[in-house]
Write a protein that holds these residues in place. Structure first.
Motif, PDB file in Angstrom:
ATOM      1  N   ALA A  28     -22.131  16.874  33.427  1.00  0.00           N
ATOM      2  CA  ALA A  28     -20.774  16.868  32.865  1.00  0.00           C
ATOM      3  C   ALA A  28     -19.736  17.195  33.938  1.00  0.00           C
ATOM      4  N   ALA A  29     -20.050  18.156  34.802  1.00  0.00           N
ATOM      5  CA  ALA A  29     -19.106  18.547  35.846  1.00  0.00           C
ATOM      6  C   ALA A  29     -18.919  17.434  36.867  1.00  0.00           C
ATOM      7  N   VAL A  30     -19.998  16.775  37.240  1.00  0.00           N
ATOM      8  CA  VAL A  30     -19.908  15.676  38.208  1.00  0.00           C
ATOM      9  C   VAL A  30     -19.133  14.509  37.605  1.00  0.00           C
ATOM     10  N   ASP A  31     -19.413  14.164  36.358  1.00  0.00           N
ATOM     11  CA  ASP A  31     -18.699  13.070  35.691  1.00  0.00           C
ATOM     12  C   ASP A  31     -17.196  13.362  35.654  1.00  0.00           C
ATOM     13  N   HIS A  32     -16.831  14.583  35.313  1.00  0.00           N
ATOM     14  CA  HIS A  32     -15.414  14.949  35.246  1.00  0.00           C
ATOM     15  C   HIS A  32     -14.761  14.854  36.618  1.00  0.00           C
ATOM     16  N   ALA A  33     -15.456  15.324  37.654  1.00  0.00           N
ATOM     17  CA  ALA A  33     -14.907  15.250  39.006  1.00  0.00           C
ATOM     18  C   ALA A  33     -14.716  13.805  39.446  1.00  0.00           C
TER      19      ALA A  33
END
Length: 347
Positions: A28-33
């Motif tokens: 989720a964090a990578v997708d958001h970044a």
């Protein structure tokens, strides 16, 4: 109110066995970044400090050689190997944008990458996977660089596993795109002897550009210089956090996602202090994908309201157009969308 921010993400749950909820949080964090800035700081990557220390020492020893010695390792521009002298490139041309002065990027670099011999039984040829040149003037350089190359490639492949989960494609999706990937490690040195250049407003460390491939893993000094374009058109300083690698996605990722993931424009400005340039070093590992892989927009990123923004292209065709711009000084006229973003940032 918009605020530019490069998040720090601990990918250790994917480097070693981690619980499902921790791995999902990383996804989720990578997708958001990728959707909001195109850059991230990653920690928990697992590269031993000694490997990075040896790489630094090798870089220092090579770039300390006299220029006439380093020029012995220059290779033809299209091969993307060997030594690149200062002011022999202009990365703005890779986007079809005229730089302030022709071929004015003052960094010097040394490139190594995967050879076609490493991929028996594939379509890899010397045209896209050139042999390396190793500087015999610095014997420890090769072993230090090769060891780091293996570690950086491992990190890049770990990231593509995370990407597959984020993009809701099969976990082996990127295997077909990267099982004989064009992988290049470019070691950069932003420092020149006093008096060799004229300090001024037109001086460029590395011009505005997007990275060509799928993902870039960057080790860099904690020295000012790298700037990233925000969604509001502002240029923002970015520096590696303690123990972190900077990661950004490139054009291949943007094409796959129909620009939902951002191949973000960035540049390097020379940190001039009291009339001299403070030295800055970096090593960028480019995980670009197979030369013969056809990159097309993933179907679930195309709708009637959001038609495909890109035509299918092979990785080799895309990289060739970009390199012809940055190194041969021929504008890349296919990079219409990127060029428009550079022009807007100047305005």
């Amino acid at each position: 109110m918009y605020r530019f921010h490069v998040p720090t993400i601990d990918i250790s749950p994917w480097v070693g066995p981690g619980p499902d909820h921790a791995r999902a949080a990383v996804v989720a964090a990578v997708d958001h970044a990728c959707r909001t800035v195109g850059f991230m700081q990653i920690v928990g990557h697992g590269i031993p400090n000694v490997v990075i220390d040896d790489l630094e020492a090798g870089i220092d020893e090579f770039f300390a050689l006299p220029l006439e010695v380093k020029k012995q390792y220059v290779r033809p521009a299209g091969e993307n190997r060997g030594y690149t002298p200062p002011k022999s490139e202009s990365l703005s041309y890779s986007l079809g944008v005229d730089p302030v002065t022709r071929m004015n990027d003052f960094f010097e670099a040394f490139n190594v990458g995967t050879s076609w011999r490493e991929y028996p039984g594939t379509a890899a040829t010397a045209a896209d996977y050139a042999e390396n040149t190793w500087p015999d003037a610095v014997p420890p350089f090769r072993s230090a660089v090769e060891e780091y190359f293996v570690e950086a490639r491992r990190v890049a492949r770990t990231l593509t596993q995370i990407f597959a989960a984020a993009l809701r494609v099969p976990e082996d999706f990127f295997d077909a795109l990267t099982d004989h990937s064009i992988d290049v490690l470019r070691m950069n040195n932003y420092a020149l002897p006093p008096g060799s250049i004229e300090l001024g407003a037109e001086l460029t460390g590395m011009g505005e550009h997007t990275d060509f491939g799928l993902v870039t893993v960057l080790w860099a000094d904690q020295v000012a210089g790298l700037q990233v374009l925000g969604l509001d058109g502002s240029w923002n300083d970015v520096m590696p956090a303690d123990g972190a690698l900077l990661v950004n996605i490139g054009d291949v990722a943007a094409r796959l996602t129909n620009d939902k993931w951002l191949s973000t424009l960035h540049r390097v400005k020379p940190p001039v202090i009291d009339g001299t340039i403070e030295r800055r070093r970096s090593a960028a590992f480019f995980h670009d994908g197979n030369a013969d892989a056809v990159v097309d927009v993933l179907p679930h990123f195309v709708t009637r309201e959001a038609p495909a923004l890109y035509e299918p292209v092979t990785v080799a065709q895309h990289i060739a157009a970009k390199l012809a711009g940055s190194r041969a000084g021929r504008k890349n006229l296919t990079a219409v969308r990127e060029a428009a973003r550079v022009t807007a940032s100047h305005g």
